[in-house]
Structure formats: C-alpha cells, structure tokens
Scaffold this motif. Structure first.
Motif, short mmCIF file in Angstrom:
data_model
loop_
_atom_site.label_atom_id
_atom_site.label_comp_id
_atom_site.label_asym_id
_atom_site.label_seq_id
_atom_site.Cartn_x
_atom_site.Cartn_y
_atom_site.Cartn_z
N LEU A 388 -1.53 -4.29 10.17
CA LEU A 388 -1.71 -5.72 9.98
C LEU A 388 -2.16 -6.41 11.27
N ALA A 389 -1.88 -5.81 12.42
CA ALA A 389 -2.24 -6.40 13.71
C ALA A 389 -2.73 -5.31 14.65
N PRO A 390 -3.95 -4.80 14.44
CA PRO A 390 -4.45 -3.70 15.26
C PRO A 390 -4.49 -4.02 16.75
N ARG A 391 -4.72 -5.31 17.09
CA ARG A 391 -4.80 -5.70 18.50
C ARG A 391 -3.53 -6.41 18.97
N PHE A 414 0.03 -17.93 2.01
CA PHE A 414 -0.59 -19.25 2.04
C PHE A 414 -1.92 -19.10 2.75
N SER A 415 -2.99 -19.50 2.10
CA SER A 415 -4.33 -19.22 2.60
C SER A 415 -4.78 -20.14 3.71
N ALA A 501 -6.59 -11.42 6.82
CA ALA A 501 -7.41 -12.18 5.86
C ALA A 501 -7.32 -11.62 4.45
N PHE A 502 -6.93 -10.36 4.31
CA PHE A 502 -7.00 -9.69 3.02
C PHE A 502 -5.63 -9.41 2.40
N VAL A 503 -4.59 -10.01 2.99
CA VAL A 503 -3.25 -9.88 2.40
C VAL A 503 -3.18 -10.76 1.15
N THR A 533 -14.83 -8.07 -1.77
CA THR A 533 -14.66 -9.12 -2.78
C THR A 533 -13.97 -10.38 -2.26
N MET A 534 -13.46 -10.34 -1.03
CA MET A 534 -12.78 -11.50 -0.45
C MET A 534 -13.51 -11.92 0.83
#
Length: 572
Positions: A388-391, A414-415, A501-503, A533-534
């Motif tokens: 979820l947080a590669p960096r 929440f987007s 962004a894709f969660v 798709t997102m």
C-alpha cells in the motif's frame, strides 16, 4: 565574512548592475543615507533580519519585539541591522493549507537573502511551516545565519484545568462531536484555548520544528522552548543578534552547521521528544537543500535505538512551558549524548560537545526522563512500507493505541475530502470499530495540497458509542497536536497513481508495526484490472503559483519540495 580585505562587506555587497560599480555604490549609499544612518554605521557589516510579522498570523504577534531585540544585539556588536519582510504562514488561516505555500516562502526568503546586501541573516519565525521554509531558503542562499523562534504560548486556567491549543482543542471537539458537551460550552472553550502570543503550547509541529532547529544548531542553546511572553525570549533574540556577528567574522555559514550529522542529531531529538509527523517532511526538505538524502529506512534504525524521553502533550501530560522549566532541549540532548554526533558546529560558535559540556546539569525528571528510565524504549515515530505504501508511510506510534499495532481490517474508503465530509457522520455509513478508515486524494499532488486532514474523525455513531481510536490511513498529513492510530504520508499518493488510489471499500488491509509493514491484501491481477478501469485524475492548475506547484512538487518521501530547488553539486 572572509578575511580577504578585498571582498565586499555590508552595503558594498552585490551591487545593482548599472554597468558602473562605482556609480552603483554611490547611488546605494545616497539612498541609504535617506534612512538617517550615519556614515560610520553604513560601513559596518550588514545583518539582515527576516521579519514574518503578519496580522494573519497570531503566532507571530510578538515578532516586532523580537526584531527590536535582535537589532540591539547587532548594534552592540558592531553591525548594521536591516529588517526586511517575507511571507508569513499562519497555519489556520491559509487555504488550501500552509504546506502548499511553504516552498513559496522558502523562495521568498532565499531570494531576499541572496538579492539584498547582507553579510549574515537572522531568521525570525515560529508557526509550523515558517521555520522549515526559512531554513530551506537560508540553506540555498548559503550565508551565515541564525534562527530566532517566537516561542510557545502559555497555558490558561479553565474550570480547574490547564488548557493549551491545540491538543486540548481537539479533545474538546471530540467531546462535542460525541454529544458530551453542547454548542454553548464549545464556544466558551473556544475563547479559552489561545490566550497569549506564540505557537501551540504542546509538542505540535511548531514546537517540534523549534526543537529540531536547536538540535541542528541553528538556534542558540536553550532557546527553543522559552515561552513567547517570557523576558528570556527577548534576551535570547538580543543574544542572537550578537552571535550572528561572531559567525560572520568567523566565516561560519549555515552549510557548516546543517550537515548530514546534524540532520541525524535532529532525527534523534525528534524521536526522543515524540514530535510531529510533519517534521519528517520538513527535515527531508531541509536536508535536500543541503544535498543530503533522508532515508526512511534510516529513520527506523534510529527509532529502534532512541527512547522517548519527553512527557509532553499530545502524547504525555505536560506543556512546552514545562519543558523550558525542566531544562529544555539541552536536557534532552544531554540524555542522548552517547547517540549524537558531538563535533557538529552550532550557531553559538561552539561544537555540540562544547555546548553540552557547558550546560547546567539540572533537569526535572517528571518532564524529561533519563535515558535509563525512558517513557518508551523506542522512538515516537516509525516508517511503514509495503504494497500500500511502496515508498513509505509514517505512524506516530507514541500517540497511538498499541492494541491496534498488529491488525487486519476492512477498508472503508473516502475518495476525497468532500466525500469524507459528506458521509463520515451518516448514520447509515457501513462501518464498525474494527474497520480501517481510508482517505484518498489528500496528498501533495491532490487539489487539497496535502492538508492536515489525516486525523479523520471517528464516525459520529461510533464516537457516540464511546469509541476513542481506530486505524486511519491516508496520503494526507496530521497536525502535530493530534493523536491516534493514524498512518500518514502514504507514498506514492493517490493523485500520482499510487496503490492508495485503487483501494475499494471492503478490501482487506494489514498493518504491522512490528514488521514495519502496511499491505493491501489484493492480488496483482485484480490491481492491474483496477489500474485500467479506475483512471487517476491528478490535480491540474491553469496559472500562477498553483501551476508551478503542480509541475514541481515532489512526493512526501522527498519532502514535498520543488525539484528545481534541491541542492545538486552544480546548484550549490
């Protein structure tokens, strides 16, 4: 100031280019005389004083008095003090967020130092983003420099308890959201939270950055925690005015003080005081201006061996005025002495070793614990890495609930900030205490510019039922005065196409502080499909500073500085 007698000094530095240097000097001195200065004073070394007074910045209400005190010190030591204004960043007054303007202030500070004739500079500021902006700009300019902070607010007595913005502000707001107090009471509290000049009275971002500036060697020893309204605050400013002349005459510049070793000292102090998560971004940016890379893996190594020693809110019991009375940052550094780089130069003209040798050994152990008997055996901050947080992402574990450190939960997503505001208190929101709240599109490349929105509120129906903490994850920041099990600065951020962004709501996320990991439990094939798709829609700006920001800003793990401002060998 170089010992070379041929090098220009004071008002002879950096002459305006008219194609005739003698005319340029003559014209400049003619205009300087219109200010009423005597000819003898005009031949002295010039000390610029960067003033950040603004009526949009209550933290800086005392700046004019500090400027006057610095001038006394400069004049008494044989220099000519010349005050100049720069941008001032009042955290609660700026839209979208003060961080958005930090780099602009650093540019303003750098170019005014570089463009005006001065031999050294005294930087006067205090509010959250002001201190790092000044250090960033001064580092890029490269002159002798010293910092003076406005100091923390003093606390207030209210209904039998001490109040100090803004940890107590958040505590009362949580009570209001939970229905424990009414609107009349919260308005009464509002009038009792901030009663003096100065920065937040707790170990928030402003106090953290003041503490780290002292740890870096940029503040005079013992001056980070002096309350804003204390007479010692003015005496410290006067002493700083004298000290900058010593640095100028010795040829000691800010780049001699802010080094890889002093940055690591500041990280040690950050971990020991359980300071603000924002400090990681700011220290990374400050280091970048000196050509130094701050590695989050190194942060974890230091955190494993640096105990929490300071018992201040928001993670403890006391306030900044108590830390000052207890011995200040010097007392903390004395406990950390075996872990520090002691040969670092400081703005006092002495090394850190010499400074600690000279300091009074008294300390109040209620506020500053000993190295052998710390509040916590490991540092207050930790970096997490994973799918979820590669960096990297940051967790202030000292302000979190250890029961939530090893946990898997369902994501409630929440987007955007607008989506959060619209749904967080909806009684029909599908959420339980075991879920993870996830906020997207609040990072540096989002339209909101990475605000302090990571302190997601507990959904009203859970707060009303008594829930005080739950896991919250975002690419946003969090105020240094806040608390809770909150994962921040997720990098890459959602707006740049990072995994965040894709969660989707319903996804499973695992957090392990022990393993330093945060993982989205979604398979690679599904993630690849979501990327198709997102679509990610990064923030775009048509004009002005917003466009410069959008085109230049780096991500959280790079300090959110502008790429063109980083120090490369050819830029120094």
């Amino acid at each position: 100031m170089s010992n070379d007698p041929s090098e220009p000094v004071g008002l002879s530095r950096g002459l305006t280019n008219y194609g005739d240097t003698d005319f340029a000097r003559y014209l400049r001195l003619a205009n300087a005389r219109s200010m009423g200065f005597g000819t003898g004073l005009l031949r002295k070394p010039v000390i610029g004083i960067a003033s950040t007074y603004s009526e949009f910045n209550n933290c800086h209400r005392g700046v004019p008095d500090l400027v006057a005190a610095v001038k006394r010190g400069v004049l008494a030591s044989g220099g000519l003090p010349l005050e100049f204004p720069t941008i001032s960043l009042g955290e609660p007054y700026l839209n979208p967020t003060a961080l958005f303007f930090r780099n602009l202030m650093s540019i303003d500070t750098e170019e005014m130092i570089r463009g005006q004739p001065m031999d050294g500079v005294v930087l006067i500021g205090g509010c959250d983003k002001t201190v790092p902006a000044q250090l960033m700009g001064a580092l890029s300019a490269g002159l002798p420099a010293i910092q003076v902070v406005t100091g923390p607010q003093s606390t207030n007595q209210y209904r039998g308890e001490r109040l100090g913005a803004c940890t107590d502000c958040r505590r009362y707001w949580a009570k209001y959201r939970a229905g424990e107090i009414d609107e009349e009471r919260i308005e009464e509290v509002e009038g009792n939270l901030v009663v003096t000049a100065g920065t937040c009275a707790v170990m928030g971002t402003a106090s953290t950055m003041a503490s780290l500036s002292e740890a870096l060697g940029m503040l005079l020893p013992g001056t980070a925690a002096i309350p804003a309204v204390h007479a010692d605050r003015l005496r410290a400013a006067e002493a700083s005015g004298a000290a900058i002349l010593d640095l100028v005459r010795a040829g000691i510049t800010i780049r001699d003080i802010v080094t890889a070793e002093s940055i690591e000292n500041a990280l040690r102090v950050l971990l020991a005081i359980s300071g603000s998560t924002n400090a990681i971004i700011h220290l990374t940016a400050i280091a970048g201006r000196a050509g130094i890379k701050l590695d989050l893996n190194r942060l974890n190594e230091l955190s494993d061996t640096t105990p929490v020693l300071v018992d201040l809110k928001p993670t403890g019991s006391y306030y900044m005025e108590d830390l000052h009375a207890a011995g200040g940052i010097g007392a903390v550094m004395r406990e950390l002495r075996p872990l520090l780089h002691l040969d670092c130069m400081t703005s006092s003209g002495r090394t850190l070793r010499e400074r600690l040798d000279l300091q009074d050994a008294w300390v109040d152990r209620k506020v500053v614990r000993s190295f052998e008997e710390p509040l916590q055996p490991e540092g207050g901050l930790v970096a997490l890495f994973g799918s979820l947080a590669p960096r990297g992402a940051i967790l202030k574990r000292a302000a979190a609930d250890p029961a939530l450190f090893e946990k898997e939960g369902r994501a409630v997503v929440f987007s955007s900030l607008e989506d959060l505001a619209a749904r967080i208190d909806d009684p029909d929101l599908d959420v339980t205490a075991e879920d993870f709240l996830v906020l997207q599109n609040a990072g540096p490349l989002s339209p909101s510019g990475m605000p302090e929105a990571g302190y997601l509120p507990i959904p009203r129906k859970l707060a009303a039922a008594g829930l005080k903490d739950m896991v919250r994850i975002s690419d946003a920041r969090m105020s240094g005065t806040a608390y809770g099990t909150i994962v921040l600065h997720v990098s890459p951020d959602a707006a740049s196409g990072g995994p965040l962004a894709f969660v989707r709501s319903g996804d499973r996320i695992r957090v392990s502080v022990r393993e330093r990991r945060i993982d989205l439990l979604v398979g690679e094939a599904e993630m690849a499909e979501r990327r198709k798709t997102m679509p990610v829609r990064p923030f775009e700006a048509a004009r002005g500073y917003a466009r410069i920001y959008r085109n230049e800003v780096l991500l959280a793990d790079q300090g959110c500085d502008f790429d063109s401002l980083l120090a490369h060998p050819e830029r120094l």
